[in-house]
Enzyme design. Structure first.
Site, PDB file in Angstrom:
ATOM      1  N   LYS A  15       0.825  -1.218   0.000  1.00 52.47           N
ATOM      2  CA  LYS A  15       0.000   0.000   0.000  1.00 52.47           C
ATOM      3  C   LYS A  15       0.856   1.264   0.000  1.00 52.47           C
ATOM      4  CE  LYS A  15      -3.930  -2.075   2.445  1.00 52.47           C
ATOM      5  NZ  LYS A  15      -4.802  -2.234   1.292  1.00 52.47           N
ATOM      6  N   LYS A  65      15.093  -5.913   5.556  1.00 52.55           N
ATOM      7  CA  LYS A  65      15.409  -4.818   6.489  1.00 52.55           C
ATOM      8  C   LYS A  65      16.777  -4.992   7.151  1.00 52.55           C
ATOM      9  CE  LYS A  65      10.631  -3.636   7.458  1.00 52.55           C
ATOM     10  NZ  LYS A  65       9.590  -3.367   8.450  1.00 52.55           N
ATOM     11  N   ALA A 131      10.249  -7.486  13.891  1.00 56.26           N
ATOM     12  CA  ALA A 131       9.224  -6.446  14.037  1.00 56.26           C
ATOM     13  C   ALA A 131       9.134  -5.980  15.492  1.00 56.26           C
ATOM     14  CB  ALA A 131       7.877  -6.989  13.561  1.00 56.26           C
ATOM     15  N   ASN A 151       7.296 -15.200  24.228  1.00 57.41           N
ATOM     16  CA  ASN A 151       7.572 -15.769  22.905  1.00 57.41           C
ATOM     17  C   ASN A 151       7.605 -17.291  22.992  1.00 57.41           C
ATOM     18  OD1 ASN A 151       8.096 -15.215  20.122  1.00 57.41           O
ATOM     19  ND2 ASN A 151      10.211 -15.900  20.426  1.00 57.41           N
ATOM     20  N   ARG A 152       7.217 -17.927  21.852  1.00 57.45           N
ATOM     21  CA  ARG A 152       7.280 -19.388  21.782  1.00 57.45           C
ATOM     22  C   ARG A 152       8.698 -19.852  22.085  1.00 57.45           C
ATOM     23  NH1 ARG A 152       5.955 -21.778  15.950  1.00 57.45           N
ATOM     24  NH2 ARG A 152       7.757 -20.448  15.495  1.00 57.45           N
ATOM     25  N   THR A 153       9.678 -19.219  21.444  1.00 58.45           N
ATOM     26  CA  THR A 153      11.079 -19.550  21.711  1.00 58.45           C
ATOM     27  C   THR A 153      11.610 -18.550  22.740  1.00 58.45           C
ATOM     28  OG1 THR A 153      11.177 -20.135  19.370  1.00 58.45           O
ATOM     29  CG2 THR A 153      13.283 -20.049  20.562  1.00 58.45           C
ATOM     30  N   MET A 214       0.067  -5.715  15.207  1.00 59.17           N
ATOM     31  CA  MET A 214       0.920  -5.010  14.258  1.00 59.17           C
ATOM     32  C   MET A 214       0.579  -5.377  12.815  1.00 59.17           C
ATOM     33  SD  MET A 214       4.390  -4.946  16.553  1.00 59.17           S
ATOM     34  CE  MET A 214       5.520  -4.462  15.283  1.00 59.17           C
ATOM     35  N   TYR A 216      -2.506  -6.073   9.837  1.00 55.40           N
ATOM     36  CA  TYR A 216      -3.835  -5.541   9.555  1.00 55.40           C
ATOM     37  C   TYR A 216      -4.426  -6.329   8.396  1.00 55.40           C
ATOM     38  CZ  TYR A 216      -1.526  -3.386   5.629  1.00 55.40           C
ATOM     39  OH  TYR A 216      -0.791  -3.206   4.491  1.00 55.40           O
TER      40      TYR A 216
HETATM   41  P1  ATR Z   1       9.330 -10.522  11.875  1.00 55.15           P
HETATM   42  O1  ATR Z   1      10.640 -10.037  11.342  1.00 55.15           O
HETATM   43  O2  ATR Z   1       8.140 -10.160  11.033  1.00 55.15           O
HETATM   44  O3  ATR Z   1       9.120 -10.179  13.305  1.00 55.15           O
HETATM   45  P2  ATR Z   1      10.202 -13.174  12.592  1.00 55.15           P
HETATM   46  O4  ATR Z   1      11.515 -12.614  12.988  1.00 55.15           O
HETATM   47  O5  ATR Z   1      10.162 -14.427  11.773  1.00 55.15           O
HETATM   48  O6  ATR Z   1       9.382 -12.126  11.731  1.00 55.15           O
HETATM   49  O7  ATR Z   1       9.309 -13.334  13.903  1.00 55.15           O
HETATM   50  C1  ATR Z   1       8.073 -13.964  13.898  1.00 55.15           C
HETATM   51  C2  ATR Z   1       7.501 -14.027  15.327  1.00 55.15           C
HETATM   52  O8  ATR Z   1       6.259 -14.743  15.292  1.00 55.15           O
HETATM   53  C3  ATR Z   1       8.409 -14.771  16.294  1.00 55.15           C
HETATM   54  O9  ATR Z   1       8.250 -14.221  17.590  1.00 55.15           O
HETATM   55  C4  ATR Z   1       7.823 -16.196  16.233  1.00 55.15           C
HETATM   56  O10 ATR Z   1       8.089 -16.995  17.374  1.00 55.15           O
HETATM   57  P3  ATR Z   1       9.474 -17.844  17.461  1.00 55.15           P
HETATM   58  O11 ATR Z   1      10.534 -16.842  17.810  1.00 55.15           O
HETATM   59  O12 ATR Z   1       9.241 -18.843  18.531  1.00 55.15           O
HETATM   60  O13 ATR Z   1       9.663 -18.457  16.102  1.00 55.15           O
HETATM   61  C5  ATR Z   1       6.344 -15.871  16.156  1.00 55.15           C
HETATM   62  N1  ATR Z   1       5.603 -17.015  15.613  1.00 55.15           N
HETATM   63  C6  ATR Z   1       5.531 -17.407  14.335  1.00 55.15           C
HETATM   64  N2  ATR Z   1       4.751 -18.492  14.214  1.00 55.15           N
HETATM   65  C7  ATR Z   1       4.335 -18.818  15.464  1.00 55.15           C
HETATM   66  C8  ATR Z   1       3.490 -19.831  16.019  1.00 55.15           C
HETATM   67  N3  ATR Z   1       2.928 -20.768  15.250  1.00 55.15           N
HETATM   68  N4  ATR Z   1       3.262 -19.828  17.360  1.00 55.15           N
HETATM   69  C9  ATR Z   1       3.825 -18.888  18.144  1.00 55.15           C
HETATM   70  N5  ATR Z   1       4.612 -17.890  17.687  1.00 55.15           N
HETATM   71  C10 ATR Z   1       4.871 -17.854  16.373  1.00 55.15           C
END
Ligand code: ATR
Length: 270
Positions: A15, A65, A131, A151-153, A214, A216
C-alpha cells in the site's frame, strides 16, 4: 521529480505507493513513488544503482530490512538499536544513511491517533522477531512502567532482553508461565497472517486494556477479533502504524510531515 520506491519480495500488494501518492498530493510535493520487487541476491546492486542514478529514497520491507541495515554507512540511533532499516536516503555528503521508522509509527498510532498513552503503563509484547525489536526501541523511549516479552522460543525473548538491558529491564516468559494483567498487549507475531492467535489467556486483560495487532487486514485480524470478543477497551490493527511509519519516512525525505488521518481513512475504504 524526485524518485522514491519501496523494495521487497513479495511487493505487489504494497500500500506504500498509494500512501505516498496521497502524502505528495496533500503536501504539493513533486515526487514519484513505486513498488519494485527485489530479491535478496540483487539487493545491494539494486540499492547502489538506484541512488547512483539519482534516486532520492527507498523504503525497505520484508525480507530485506537487515540487509538494508548492513548496507547503510550511517545509521540513525533507532535503526542501530533495531538492527533493521526501513528507510534509506543520502545525506549532504552523498553517503547512504539508514533509519527505522517502524517503532515511531507504532507509538504515534497509539498515542496520537488513539490517545492510548504508554508512560507508566504495563506492556505485554507477544513475539520476539525483527518487528518486535523495532517496536521495543520506541516503546522503551515512551517510558512504560514494565515490559514483558512472551515468545514461543524463550531464548529469542532473552536475546532481546540482552539487547535492551542498558535502557530497560525487559522481563521475558514462555506462553505457559505467563501471569498478570497488562494495560497494553501488542501482537508482534506473524500468526495473524495465517488467521491464528497467540496462546494468550483473556486473564491477561484488565478492564481498560488496549490490544494492538501489528498486522492488519480488510477484516478484523484474528487477534483483533479475539480482543473484541474478550472485552478489550481498544482492539486496534496495524493499518495506522503502516501509515505513520510512512509519514516518518516522508518527513525524513521531504522535511514535511503529512497529515495521516485522511490517508488512514482513505485506506480503510479501499
Ligand atoms: P518478523 O521479522 O516479522 O518479526 P520473525 O523474525 O520471523 O518475523 O518473527 C516472527 C515471530 O512470530 C516470532 O516471535 C515467532 O516466534 P518464534 O521466535 O518462537 O519463532 C512468532 N511465531 C511465528 N509463528 C508462530 C506460532 N505458530 N506460534 C507462536 N509464535 C509464532
Amino acid at each position: 521529480m524526485a524518485r522514491y520506491a519501496v523494495i521487497g519480495s513479495p511487493i505487489a500488494h504494497s500500500k506504500s505507493p498509494l500512501i505516498h501518492r496521497l502524502f505528495a498530493e496533500q503536501t504539493a510535493q513533486d515526487v514519484q513513488y513505486e513498488a519494485i520487487k527485489v530479491e535478496a541476491d540483487e539487493f545491494d546492486t539494486f540499492v547502489l544503482d538506484f541512488f547512483a542514478q539519482g534516486g532520492a529514497g527507498l523504503n525497505v520491507t520484508l525480507p530485506h530490512k537487515e540487509r538494508a541495515y548492513n548496507i547503510a554507512k550511517v545509521l540513525e540511533p533507532k535503526a542501530e538499536l533495531a538492527a533493521a532499516v526501513n528507510t534509506l536516503y543520502l545525506n549532504d555528503e552523498k553517503t547512504l544513511c539508514g533509519d527505522n521508522t517502524d517503532g515511531t509509527g507504532l507509538v504515534r498510532d497509539l498515542q496520537s491517533n488513539h490517545n492510548v498513552q504508554i508512560k507508566g503503563k504495563t506492556i505485554l509484547v507477544i513475539g520476539a522477531g525483527g518487528a518486535v525489536r523495532g517496536a521495543l526501541v520506541s516503546l522503551i523511549e515512551s517510558q512504560p512502567a514494565a515490559i514483558m516479552v512472551v515468545n514461543r522460543t524463550v531464548a529469542k525473548a532473552n536475546d532481546l532482553r540482552g539487547v535492551f538491558k542498558e535502557k530497560f529491564d525487559i522481563k521475558t516468559s514462555g506462553f505457559d508461565r505467563l501471569e498478570g494483567k497488562y494495560d497494553l498487549i501488542i501482537n508482534g507475531t506473524s500468526l495473524s497472517l495465517s488467521g491464528e492467535i497467540p496462546a494468550i489467556s483473556s486473564e491477561r486483560l484488565s478492564e481498560n486494556s488496549c490490544c494492538y495487532d501489528m498486522m492488519y487486514g480488510k477484516e478484523d485480524t484474528a487477534f483483533v477479533a479475539w480482543a473484541k470478543s474478550n472485552g478489550a477497551a481498544f482492539a486496534l490493527d496495524g493499518l495506522g502504524m503502516l501509515v505513520e511509519q510512512a509519514a516518518e519516512s516522508f518527513l525524513r525525505w521531504r522535511g514535511v510531515r503529512p497529515e495521516t488521518a485522511p490517508v488512514i481513512a482513505a485506506l480503510r475504504n479501499t
